[in-house]
Design a protein around this motif. Sequence first.
Motif, PDB file in Angstrom:
ATOM      1  N   GLU A  47       0.782  -1.221  -0.030  1.00 16.17           N
ATOM      2  CA  GLU A  47       0.026  -0.130   0.027  1.00 16.17           C
ATOM      3  C   GLU A  47       0.899   1.177  -0.012  1.00 16.17           C
ATOM      4  N   THR A  48       2.119   1.144  -0.438  1.00 17.65           N
ATOM      5  CA  THR A  48       2.902   2.190  -0.514  1.00 17.65           C
ATOM      6  C   THR A  48       3.542   2.105  -1.870  1.00 17.65           C
ATOM      7  N   LEU A  49       4.378   0.932  -2.203  1.00 17.06           N
ATOM      8  CA  LEU A  49       4.625   0.652  -3.465  1.00 17.06           C
ATOM      9  C   LEU A  49       3.685   0.170  -4.332  1.00 17.06           C
ATOM     10  N   VAL A  50       3.129  -1.059  -3.791  1.00 12.74           N
ATOM     11  CA  VAL A  50       1.746  -1.784  -4.600  1.00 12.74           C
ATOM     12  C   VAL A  50       0.548  -1.094  -3.716  1.00 12.74           C
ATOM     13  N   ASP A  51      -0.327  -1.139  -4.514  1.00 16.93           N
ATOM     14  CA  ASP A  51      -1.573  -0.458  -4.002  1.00 16.93           C
ATOM     15  C   ASP A  51      -2.675  -1.406  -3.475  1.00 16.93           C
ATOM     16  N   GLU A  52      -2.419  -2.500  -2.900  1.00 18.77           N
ATOM     17  CA  GLU A  52      -2.936  -3.594  -2.113  1.00 18.77           C
ATOM     18  C   GLU A  52      -1.919  -4.321  -1.019  1.00 18.77           C
ATOM     19  N   CYS A  53      -2.332  -4.988  -0.177  1.00 20.93           N
ATOM     20  CA  CYS A  53      -1.398  -5.940   0.704  1.00 20.93           C
ATOM     21  C   CYS A  53      -1.270  -7.159  -0.341  1.00 20.93           C
ATOM     22  N   SER A  54       0.126  -7.348  -0.368  1.00 18.53           N
ATOM     23  CA  SER A  54       0.604  -8.663  -1.036  1.00 18.53           C
ATOM     24  C   SER A  54       0.216  -9.776  -0.480  1.00 18.53           C
ATOM     25  N   ARG A 107       0.958  -9.434 -10.729  1.00 17.70           N
ATOM     26  CA  ARG A 107      -0.063  -8.461 -11.289  1.00 17.70           C
ATOM     27  C   ARG A 107      -0.367  -7.435 -10.258  1.00 17.70           C
ATOM     28  N   LEU A 108       0.227  -7.423  -9.169  1.00 17.92           N
ATOM     29  CA  LEU A 108      -0.115  -6.291  -8.090  1.00 17.92           C
ATOM     30  C   LEU A 108       0.000  -4.861  -8.666  1.00 17.92           C
ATOM     31  N   PRO A 109      -1.058  -4.054  -8.520  1.00 14.46           N
ATOM     32  CA  PRO A 109      -0.859  -2.675  -9.407  1.00 14.46           C
ATOM     33  C   PRO A 109      -0.101  -1.852  -8.420  1.00 14.46           C
ATOM     34  N   PRO A 110       0.716  -0.873  -9.010  1.00 17.10           N
ATOM     35  CA  PRO A 110       1.221   0.056  -8.234  1.00 17.10           C
ATOM     36  C   PRO A 110       0.532   1.307  -7.667  1.00 17.10           C
ATOM     37  N   CYS A 111       0.912   1.793  -6.725  1.00 14.85           N
ATOM     38  CA  CYS A 111       0.048   3.022  -6.116  1.00 14.85           C
ATOM     39  C   CYS A 111       0.232   4.039  -7.224  1.00 14.85           C
ATOM     40  N   PRO A 112      -0.722   4.781  -7.136  1.00 15.06           N
ATOM     41  CA  PRO A 112      -0.644   6.201  -8.545  1.00 15.06           C
ATOM     42  C   PRO A 112       0.532   6.724  -8.377  1.00 15.06           C
ATOM     43  N   GLY A 113       1.363   6.991  -9.543  1.00 15.62           N
ATOM     44  CA  GLY A 113       2.396   7.706  -9.565  1.00 15.62           C
ATOM     45  C   GLY A 113       3.758   7.026  -9.185  1.00 15.62           C
ATOM     46  N   ILE A 114       3.700   5.960  -8.532  1.00 17.12           N
ATOM     47  CA  ILE A 114       4.809   5.371  -8.139  1.00 17.12           C
ATOM     48  C   ILE A 114       5.963   5.011  -9.000  1.00 17.12           C
ATOM     49  N   PRO A 115       5.461   4.437 -10.261  1.00 21.49           N
ATOM     50  CA  PRO A 115       6.453   4.151 -11.369  1.00 21.49           C
ATOM     51  C   PRO A 115       7.103   5.362 -11.651  1.00 21.49           C
ATOM     52  N   ALA A 116       6.288   6.719 -11.872  1.00 15.62           N
ATOM     53  CA  ALA A 116       6.998   7.671 -12.078  1.00 15.62           C
ATOM     54  C   ALA A 116       7.930   8.252 -11.270  1.00 15.62           C
ATOM     55  N   LEU A 117       7.708   8.064  -9.818  1.00 14.26           N
ATOM     56  CA  LEU A 117       8.535   8.378  -8.725  1.00 14.26           C
ATOM     57  C   LEU A 117       9.655   7.337  -8.638  1.00 14.26           C
ATOM     58  N   LEU A 118       9.545   6.178  -8.933  1.00 16.06           N
ATOM     59  CA  LEU A 118      10.887   5.477  -9.178  1.00 16.06           C
ATOM     60  C   LEU A 118      11.718   5.535 -10.175  1.00 16.06           C
ATOM     61  N   ASN A 138       7.840 -10.086   2.402  1.00 13.77           N
ATOM     62  CA  ASN A 138       8.837 -11.126   2.406  1.00 13.77           C
ATOM     63  C   ASN A 138       9.555 -10.909   0.997  1.00 13.77           C
ATOM     64  N   THR A 139      10.797 -11.470   1.103  1.00 11.83           N
ATOM     65  CA  THR A 139      11.656 -11.352   0.179  1.00 11.83           C
ATOM     66  C   THR A 139      11.099 -11.867  -1.106  1.00 11.83           C
ATOM     67  N   VAL A 140      10.568 -12.952  -1.550  1.00 12.42           N
ATOM     68  CA  VAL A 140       9.988 -13.284  -2.474  1.00 12.42           C
ATOM     69  C   VAL A 140       9.032 -12.361  -3.264  1.00 12.42           C
ATOM     70  N   PHE A 141       7.954 -11.880  -2.427  1.00 10.00           N
ATOM     71  CA  PHE A 141       7.335 -11.006  -2.914  1.00 10.00           C
ATOM     72  C   PHE A 141       7.786  -9.814  -3.452  1.00 10.00           C
ATOM     73  N   ILE A 142       8.485  -8.944  -2.605  1.00  4.32           N
ATOM     74  CA  ILE A 142       9.133  -7.875  -3.154  1.00  4.32           C
ATOM     75  C   ILE A 142      10.231  -7.900  -4.296  1.00  4.32           C
ATOM     76  N   GLN A 147      11.427  -6.691  -9.773  1.00  5.82           N
ATOM     77  CA  GLN A 147      12.199  -7.177 -10.979  1.00  5.82           C
ATOM     78  C   GLN A 147      11.192  -7.058 -12.095  1.00  5.82           C
ATOM     79  N   SER A 148       9.899  -7.590 -11.744  1.00 11.73           N
ATOM     80  CA  SER A 148       8.912  -7.454 -12.872  1.00 11.73           C
ATOM     81  C   SER A 148       8.822  -6.310 -13.467  1.00 11.73           C
ATOM     82  N   LEU A 149       8.994  -5.268 -12.732  1.00 10.47           N
ATOM     83  CA  LEU A 149       8.945  -3.719 -13.272  1.00 10.47           C
ATOM     84  C   LEU A 149      10.191  -3.126 -13.724  1.00 10.47           C
TER      85      LEU A 149
END
Length: 283
Positions: A47-54, A107-118, A138-142, A147-149
Amino acid sequence: MRDSVFNCCFNPPHPPGAVEETHWHSNRAQALPQNDRRFLIFFDFDETLVDECSDDAMVTVAPGGSLPSWLKDTYRPGRYNEYMQRVLAYLAEQGVTPSNVRNTIERLPPCPGIPALLRFLMSCPPQDFEVICVSDANTVFIETWLQSLGFRSLFMRIFTNPAHFDENGQLQLRPFHSHNCLRCPVNMCKAEIVRRYTAQRVHEREGRRYQRVLYVGDGANDFCPSLTLAPDDVAFPRRDFPMHRLIQEMHEAKPGEFKANVVPWSNGEDIINKLRKVIEERA
């Protein structure tokens, strides 16, 4: 219990040795830290980088898209990490594969504007920002999501609960550390991580402090590390999320106690705008 300044993670300094060393130096990026970085910035993940709880996203791959009541009833406050270990074991028993897990996370969506910030942080001169992730995921999720983005190389460290797929394809999860903060989950106190990492890096930098430390988060467990920030530092709470509400509550209950500058955000562009000013101010 409702999130409150008085039941969250504010605690006195810990005695030496309060944090175990087991996972402290894990999950390093390929490059060694550059000691001329001007700013240190921490990011939460869920809910900071991704827009839901992994963790919640994993429920969608369970049979019927939900967990059985007997499993949900095993949750105990402050012991979510242990509960999630049982959830992951159940998912593996139901035939959820490592590919299912990784595909769900990707498939987890990023929070609004986070890709632009990164992308903004990646475009800055290398001496500007040292970027860290500190998360109760956890390490696998993050690692999978970053890496996918294409953003994994931006993060110098990832402090989170260690996880790996075992020979049976089950995602095994362990706690990050133990600590003495009575109000934090037993597996992680983010304030301890931020304090300790910052002190370690200042030592490695031969006593040279960062011009500013910045923290971007959303949850109640992000309020705890924001209390470690100094008056020149910046806390970025996601607007109207628990971290933001707790900061507002502290301002009202104990004026002057919260030291850092506060910049609420709804979109990554809000953070970019402040970072541009920080760079110009400290040029």
